[in-house]
Design a protein around this motif. Structure first.
Motif, PDB file in Angstrom:
ATOM      1  N   ARG A  61     -35.940  -1.887 -17.103  1.00 34.70           N
ATOM      2  CA  ARG A  61     -35.938  -2.412 -15.835  1.00 34.70           C
ATOM      3  C   ARG A  61     -37.329  -2.703 -14.893  1.00 34.70           C
ATOM      4  O   ARG A  61     -37.535  -3.785 -14.657  1.00 34.70           O
ATOM      5  CB  ARG A  61     -34.980  -1.861 -15.276  1.00 34.70           C
ATOM      6  N   SER A 120     -33.610   2.365 -20.301  1.00 36.88           N
ATOM      7  CA  SER A 120     -32.931   1.477 -19.249  1.00 36.88           C
ATOM      8  C   SER A 120     -33.821   1.578 -18.120  1.00 36.88           C
ATOM      9  O   SER A 120     -34.234   0.213 -17.643  1.00 36.88           O
ATOM     10  CB  SER A 120     -31.484   1.341 -18.944  1.00 36.88           C
ATOM     11  N   ASP A 121     -34.262   2.601 -17.748  1.00 31.57           N
ATOM     12  CA  ASP A 121     -35.078   2.847 -16.434  1.00 31.57           C
ATOM     13  C   ASP A 121     -36.367   2.096 -16.712  1.00 31.57           C
ATOM     14  O   ASP A 121     -37.022   1.353 -16.019  1.00 31.57           O
ATOM     15  CB  ASP A 121     -35.422   3.801 -16.241  1.00 31.57           C
ATOM     16  N   ARG A 139     -39.730  -4.973 -16.705  1.00 30.04           N
ATOM     17  CA  ARG A 139     -39.548  -6.230 -16.435  1.00 30.04           C
ATOM     18  C   ARG A 139     -40.084  -6.692 -14.972  1.00 30.04           C
ATOM     19  O   ARG A 139     -40.547  -7.753 -14.712  1.00 30.04           O
ATOM     20  CB  ARG A 139     -37.908  -6.469 -16.609  1.00 30.04           C
ATOM     21  N   GLN A 140     -39.723  -5.714 -13.911  1.00 28.61           N
ATOM     22  CA  GLN A 140     -40.109  -6.164 -12.449  1.00 28.61           C
ATOM     23  C   GLN A 140     -41.688  -6.264 -12.579  1.00 28.61           C
ATOM     24  O   GLN A 140     -42.120  -7.124 -11.868  1.00 28.61           O
ATOM     25  CB  GLN A 140     -39.473  -4.736 -11.680  1.00 28.61           C
TER      26      GLN A 140
END
Length: 504
Positions: free
Chosen positions: A495, A491-492, A498-499
């Protein structure tokens, strides 16, 4: 009147009972409140005394004498002492003790000879119906055992090679799990099957398995090699990526553009309104200021984008063991990025160690790439190539001799070739996956002729002294993706990826 009097009497009784219940509840609350801290102190004191007593009973007061007394832990030591005692009693006390002496000797002989006799008549074969799986998926193992003896065999097991839920996926024979099997009848062919979940990539079985037995007393284990008829490949787990980096960063291959497709490379073909997910690099600020709305540029689409994915394969730059180490996570991230760009028909090249793998188009190219990652093993050298000492995960340091480019390597090539890779296209965009130790001490693929973006797995070297040189290193620039959550890397990474893809 009588009914009214009875109702008033019942109301008075109800009030009296409720008052008594409230007082009892208040007193019990006071008693519990006054005694709860004392009970907590008593529980903590008992737990502390239990821990101290456990440490006292398990403390090694004479470590220098372990080599003289450790042999007493084996069952053969107790049986030998019993045989000596029985023989002494038979000589000096009563000859009837020879019966006990003979029984002990019979147990020893049976415990040592019977496992070797039983395993000699067995033939074992292992195969996997599935050819390829992914980390975390279950695989079925089929074992066929032929017993040529007329009597059944008990207490057999298959040891080594299975690094799933049974053990860690490393190459030490002591850490590979065993699978216990049921009775094998005499003069028969038995088939067993079970499921195991590999926790790390690799070609299973990781090491040659053996068929062992210690029946009946466990005094000795006799083994026989298992014939592996078909292995199974565990691919690294792929992390799903919804978006990719801006195509302006991944340089087009051979400068080929398409006038019929709208993309992010080549000449500007027009403008349009901003949409969710567009990169800020594409904003036309002059038109945005003139119209008061976000306007982005549309450019020609590249016929084929190119990207090179590199991950550090030197073991001394990584931390962690088994499937949760930074090396395995680097491989998973590299495979995920390569798979995402491969689906978009990009020209992808993956580099690690002494190998450079260009991904061919189609599903066969991706399958070959994942097979190579599953079979790949790092060089067996844990030291710094500059000859410095390395601090291990437990805090200990090991001094290494000064070795420049003579590090031990198990691959069929010269050791210096691990760090000298010549690429066909040196101007392509490169995505490097490394650790905070690798930012300063890596020797692979340091010279980049094109643009580069870093994905850094943090091993806490930013917060304290480096495990290799003892100095503090500054963190990477803001364009790098720093993963500092080892408990939830997936998940890290998704995320922050995506940023970066949206913000540029």
């Amino acid at each position: 009147m009588a009914e009214r009097f009875d109702s008033q009497k019942r109301l008075v009784c109800m009030r009296k009972h409720s008052f008594v219940a409230c007082r009892m509840q208040y007193h019990s609350r006071c008693i519990y409140t006054s005694h709860s801290p004392r009970r907590k102190v008593i529980v903590i004191t008992i737990a502390t005394l239990g821990q101290r007593l456990s440490r006292l009973l398990t403390y090694d007061f004479c470590p220098w004498a372990n080599q003289w007394v450790y042999w007493m832990k084996r069952p053969i030591a107790s049986l030998s002492l019993a045989a000596v005692a029985a023989l002494t009693c038979a000589v000096f006390v009563k000859p009837l003790a020879l019966v006990a002496f003979g029984a002990v000797v019979l147990v020893v002989l049976l415990g040592y000879l019977w496992p070797a006799i039983a395993v000699r008549g067995l033939t074992c074969g292992l195969r996997f119906p599935q050819r390829r799986i992914t980390e975390g998926e279950s695989a079925v193992a089929l074992v066929t055992i032929i017993n040529r003896w007329p009597w059944p065999v008990w207490g057999i097991a298959i040891e080594g090679g299975f690094g799933g839920k049974f053990s860690a996926a490393d190459n030490s024979s002591s850490n590979h799990g065993s699978v216990a099997l049921a009775r094998v009848p005499g003069w028969s062919t038995s088939e067993f099957q079970w499921e195991f979940v590999p926790i790390c990539r690799g070609e299973y079985p990781l090491v040659p398995p053996t068929l062992v037995t210690g029946f009946p007393f466990g005094l000795r284990k006799a083994s026989r090699p298992v014939t592996v008829q078909q292995t199974v490949l565990a691919w690294p787990r792929l992390i799903p990526l919804e978006t990719l980096l801006d195509a302006a960063e991944t340089r087009p291959s051979d400068d080929l553009f398409s006038d019929q497709r709208v993309g992010d490379s080549g000449d500007m073909s027009g403008t349009r309104l901003f949409r969710d997910g567009d990169s800020l690099r594409r904003v036309h600020w002059a038109q945005t200021a003139r119209q008061g709305r976000m306007i982005v540029c549309e450019r020609q689409a590249a016929a084929q984008s190119a990207i090179r994915v590199v991950f550090d394969s030197a073991p001394h730059l990584h931390r962690g063991i088994s499937g949760e180490g930074t090396l395995e996570w680097s491989i998973r991230i590299a495979a995920s990025v390569c798979a995402a760009y491969h689906r978009e028909n990009a020209s992808v090249e993956c580099c690690f160690g002494h190998e450079t793998i260009p991904l061919r188009s189609g599903s066969n190219g991706m399958k070959t790439f994942l097979d190579t990652l599953a079979k790949w093993k790092p060089c067996d050298n844990e030291h710094d190539p500059h000859g410095r000492s390395v601090r291990h995960g437990d805090g200990s340091r090991s001094e290494m001799s000064v070795v420049r480019h003579e590090a031990h390597c198990d691959h069929e090539h010269a050791s210096h070739q691990c760090r000298r890779i010549h690429h066909r296209n040196c101007g392509v965009f490169q995505l490097t996956i490394t650790t905070d130790l690798g930012l300063e001490h890596r020797t692979e693929h340091r010279h980049v002729h094109g643009d580069q973006r870093l994905i850094v797995l943090n091993t806490a070297a930013f917060a304290e002294s480096c495990a290799i040189c003892g100095e503090e290193h500054r963190p990477p620039n803001r364009l790098s993706i720093v993963l500092d959550r080892p408990d939830d890397v997936v998940s890290d990474f998704r995320r922050k990826w995506r940023q970066v893809c949206h913000a540029g």
